[in-house]
Motif scaffolding. Structure first.
Motif, PDB file in Angstrom:
ATOM      1  N   UNK A   1      26.443  22.991  -5.841  1.00  0.00           N
ATOM      2  CA  UNK A   1      26.976  21.894  -5.033  1.00  0.00           C
ATOM      3  C   UNK A   1      26.518  20.552  -5.571  1.00  0.00           C
ATOM      4  N   UNK A   2      27.465  19.647  -5.745  1.00  0.00           N
ATOM      5  CA  UNK A   2      27.220  18.262  -6.122  1.00  0.00           C
ATOM      6  C   UNK A   2      28.028  17.387  -5.175  1.00  0.00           C
ATOM      7  N   UNK A   3      27.426  17.003  -4.057  1.00  0.00           N
ATOM      8  CA  UNK A   3      28.155  16.233  -3.064  1.00  0.00           C
ATOM      9  C   UNK A   3      29.284  17.059  -2.476  1.00  0.00           C
ATOM     10  N   UNK A   4      30.511  16.555  -2.569  1.00  0.00           N
ATOM     11  CA  UNK A   4      31.671  17.268  -2.032  1.00  0.00           C
ATOM     12  C   UNK A   4      32.191  18.357  -2.964  1.00  0.00           C
ATOM     13  N   UNK A   5      31.668  18.412  -4.181  1.00  0.00           N
ATOM     14  CA  UNK A   5      32.073  19.474  -5.106  1.00  0.00           C
ATOM     15  C   UNK A   5      31.244  20.728  -4.829  1.00  0.00           C
ATOM     16  N   UNK A   6      31.911  21.853  -4.661  1.00  0.00           N
ATOM     17  CA  UNK A   6      31.219  23.112  -4.415  1.00  0.00           C
ATOM     18  C   UNK A   6      31.894  24.199  -5.241  1.00  0.00           C
ATOM     19  N   UNK A   7      31.082  24.951  -5.980  1.00  0.00           N
ATOM     20  CA  UNK A   7      31.580  26.018  -6.842  1.00  0.00           C
ATOM     21  C   UNK A   7      30.893  27.315  -6.441  1.00  0.00           C
ATOM     22  N   UNK A   8      31.695  28.342  -6.130  1.00  0.00           N
ATOM     23  CA  UNK A   8      31.160  29.659  -5.816  1.00  0.00           C
ATOM     24  C   UNK A   8      31.199  30.567  -7.035  1.00  0.00           C
ATOM     25  N   UNK A   9      30.129  31.355  -7.233  1.00  0.00           N
ATOM     26  CA  UNK A   9      30.019  32.237  -8.402  1.00  0.00           C
ATOM     27  C   UNK A   9      29.919  33.682  -7.925  1.00  0.00           C
ATOM     28  N   UNK A  10      30.759  34.545  -8.454  1.00  0.00           N
ATOM     29  CA  UNK A  10      30.739  35.964  -8.101  1.00  0.00           C
ATOM     30  C   UNK A  10      30.698  36.816  -9.365  1.00  0.00           C
ATOM     31  N   UNK A  11      29.851  37.849  -9.353  1.00  0.00           N
ATOM     32  CA  UNK A  11      29.824  38.835 -10.439  1.00  0.00           C
ATOM     33  C   UNK A  11      30.371  40.175  -9.953  1.00  0.00           C
ATOM     34  N   UNK A  12      31.145  40.140  -8.853  1.00  0.00           N
ATOM     35  CA  UNK A  12      31.728  41.354  -8.269  1.00  0.00           C
ATOM     36  C   UNK A  12      30.646  42.339  -7.831  1.00  0.00           C
ATOM     37  N   UNK A  13      29.494  41.783  -7.432  1.00  0.00           N
ATOM     38  CA  UNK A  13      28.393  42.613  -6.964  1.00  0.00           C
ATOM     39  C   UNK A  13      27.605  43.288  -8.066  1.00  0.00           C
TER      40      UNK A  13
ATOM     41  N   UNK B   1      38.666  34.449  -3.925  1.00  0.00           N
ATOM     42  CA  UNK B   1      37.712  33.449  -3.416  1.00  0.00           C
ATOM     43  C   UNK B   1      38.333  32.588  -2.312  1.00  0.00           C
ATOM     44  N   UNK B   2      37.571  32.380  -1.256  1.00  0.00           N
ATOM     45  CA  UNK B   2      37.951  31.443  -0.203  1.00  0.00           C
ATOM     46  C   UNK B   2      36.707  30.677   0.224  1.00  0.00           C
TER      47      UNK B   2
ATOM     48  N   UNK C   1      31.451  31.762  -0.259  1.00  0.00           N
ATOM     49  CA  UNK C   1      31.619  33.056   0.382  1.00  0.00           C
ATOM     50  C   UNK C   1      32.948  33.635  -0.065  1.00  0.00           C
ATOM     51  N   UNK C   2      32.943  34.896  -0.513  1.00  0.00           N
ATOM     52  CA  UNK C   2      34.155  35.508  -1.060  1.00  0.00           C
ATOM     53  C   UNK C   2      34.550  36.729  -0.254  1.00  0.00           C
ATOM     54  N   UNK C   3      35.793  36.818   0.182  1.00  0.00           N
ATOM     55  CA  UNK C   3      36.259  37.919   1.030  1.00  0.00           C
ATOM     56  C   UNK C   3      36.797  39.062   0.201  1.00  0.00           C
ATOM     57  N   UNK C   4      36.586  40.283   0.713  1.00  0.00           N
ATOM     58  CA  UNK C   4      37.158  41.485   0.132  1.00  0.00           C
ATOM     59  C   UNK C   4      38.198  42.057   1.089  1.00  0.00           C
ATOM     60  N   UNK C   5      39.192  42.804   0.618  1.00  0.00           N
ATOM     61  CA  UNK C   5      40.099  43.489   1.523  1.00  0.00           C
ATOM     62  C   UNK C   5      39.303  44.419   2.443  1.00  0.00           C
TER      63      UNK C   5
END
Length: 501
Positions: free
Chosen positions: A141-153, A25-26, A1-5
């Protein structure tokens, strides 16, 4: 999940757009926040499923006039998921931390967004990037590894494709690495600088650095067993086998043929992870070596070559230790049993030779099939009965003079396991299985064909360090085709000669 201002009002002047993706990203701990999701349809189900897949303990309230049956089913099995069947009112956001609008009513979505901003709450509005304070990105997600992907919408489809690529490329074993790193981190002593240096050393293998591992126990075990084994064998043969003494004093020219063959077959094996046994056995049978003696030569030569290759793969971090132990002991039992059986039938070599040739013919087709399907995506579920695979692979390998790689490695990879970790694990376990097979053959057989055996031993040992290093750098498809065709042709020739005579 990625936050915007967050904008305090939808009527504010939009900020000047900057080039590139300006998102920060957070990763949110949803189990400690209260999320309000408005919408009980298909889009609402998609958003709800995404959150629960990543945070099973998330506290979520879903508000909608109607709910899909799938959402009701999720609520029945999720204690912290609450469904409220009603029209949305702005008071529904009292006590909320995060808001997601997923209705098919554009005006209602704007109203929900305004209500969230009035309360200074972050909101995501489905398919409306301009109304969003944050996006729900694609997750790997691979176990405790988590990667978020964003294309800026810009393109959810591209994000989805990247997720598929990364899911395939990142091995499942990375989670084992994370758990081990956690243990190392907890047990590290010393000051901060020392801890940083030690963690850098341990993780150097992840970026390809050639930092030697701190634990040399495996190296000492491999070299110690190899040297001790060959010292005992050579001493016994020199004392008890006149044919061996004669070979040492007068080297048969046949030795050089097998020396070159052992080198070439070990290089092929290092490139594609299999075929040393089947190619060496096929070659030995074509040179008139009986099946049991051919298998003995293969396994003696594999002690040193697989020991070296196994050690190299260990240094490169290519060994899955859980898989290794599951394969090792059943494989040893199967190998000892198979070696005993085929040695007992050595006097009937004229009959066992075509049987072994038939086996190598089958393996040739196995290799050919793998070459044809090498680029196809693996969809089969992981094989569960690893011990049974090790037992059968060890037995067939000893009887036929090869097949551990062709059978075990092919099955593991076809079952969805990562090729690099499977190759390293199979190579290291092969060292111990070859050791047991060789000891059984030597105890059962009288010394014969030392020119073939010693040629294979020395040739494969010379090739092993080179083969292990090129295993990830060579396109294997053409080599596998060539090996398959050669093995099939020679096996058919051997069977044909038996039938016509």
């Amino acid at each position: 999940m990625t936050l915007l201002p967050r904008n305090n009002s939808l009527t504010e002047t939009p900020p000047v757009k900057s080039k590139g993706n300006q998102l920060f990203p957070v990763f949110l701990k949803l189990d400690g926040l209260h999320t309000v999701l408005v919408g009980g349809g298909k889009v609402g189900l998609e958003k709800l499923t995404a959150m629960l897949n990543n945070s099973t303990g998330a506290a979520i309230t879903v508000i909608s006039k109607t709910f899909l049956p799938q959402i009701e089913a999720l609520a029945a099995g999720t204690p912290k998921l609450t469904l409220i069947e009603k029209a949305f009112a702005d008071t529904d956001l009292d006590g909320a931390d995060i808001v997601i609008a997923a209705t098919n009513d554009a005006e209602l979505n704007k109203y929900i967004c305004q209500s969230a901003h009035d309360r200074k709450l972050l909101i995501n509005v489905a398919d409306k990037p301009d109304l969003c304070d944050f996006y729900l990105g694609s997750i790997v997600q691979k176990g405790d590894l988590k990667i978020g992907i964003s294309t800026n919408g810009k393109s959810p489809t591209v994000a989805k494709r990247l997720k598929e690529v990364l899911t395939e490329a990142i091995p499942d074993e990375i989670d084992t690495t994370l758990q081990q790193m956690s243990q190392i981190r907890e047990n590290l002593g010393g000051d901060f600088t020392h801890k940083v240096k030690e963690l850098n050393r341990v993780t150097a293998i992840l970026v390809g650095a050639k930092t030697p591992p701190s634990n040399n126990n495996l190296k000492l075990l491999i070299w110690g067993l190899s040297v001790a084994f060959f010292a005992v064998v050579i001493g016994l043969l020199w004392a008890r086998e006149p044919r061996f003494q004669s070979f040492v004093e007068n080297v048969d020219p046949l030795f050089y043929y097998f020396l070159g063959a052992g080198f070439v077959f070990a290089m092929i094996d290092g490139a594609i992870g299999m075929s040393y046994g089947v190619t060496s056995t096929t070659f030995s049978l074509s040179m008139g070596i009986p099946p049991a003696s051919a298998s003995m030569g293969v396994h003696l030569s594999e002690i040193m070559s697989n020991g070296i290759a196994g050690w190299m793969h260990y240094r490169m971090g290519n060994v899955n230790w859980k898989l290794f132990w599951l394969l090792l002991f059943p494989g040893i039992i199967g190998a000892a049993t198979g070696a005993y059986l085929v040695s007992s039938l050595e006097h009937y070599a004229v009959y066992t030779k075509p049987v072994v040739s038939l086996y190598t013919l089958i393996l040739g087709f196995v290799i050919l099939n793998k070459a044809i399907n090498i680029s196809k995506k693996r969809t089969t579920a992981k094989i569960k009965r690893i011990q049974l695979l090790g037992l059968g692979g060890g037995f067939i390998d000893a009887v036929g003079g090869g097949g551990w790689g062709s059978i075990v490695l092919s099955t593991l990879i076809a079952g969805g396991r990562h090729p690099r970790f499977s190759l390293g694990t199979v190579k290291l376990s092969r060292f111990f299985i070859a050791l047991v097979s060789s000891a059984t053959f030597i105890l059962m057989l009288n010394g014969k064909h030392w020119e073939a055996v010693s040629g294979l031993v020395i040739g494969s040992a010379l090739a092993s360090p080179i083969a292990a290093r090129i295993s990830n750098k060579i396109s294997a498809k053409a080599i596998m085709f060539a090996v398959a065709v050669i093995v099939i042709a020679i096996s058919i020739r051997s069977i044909f000669k038996f039938l016509v005579h």
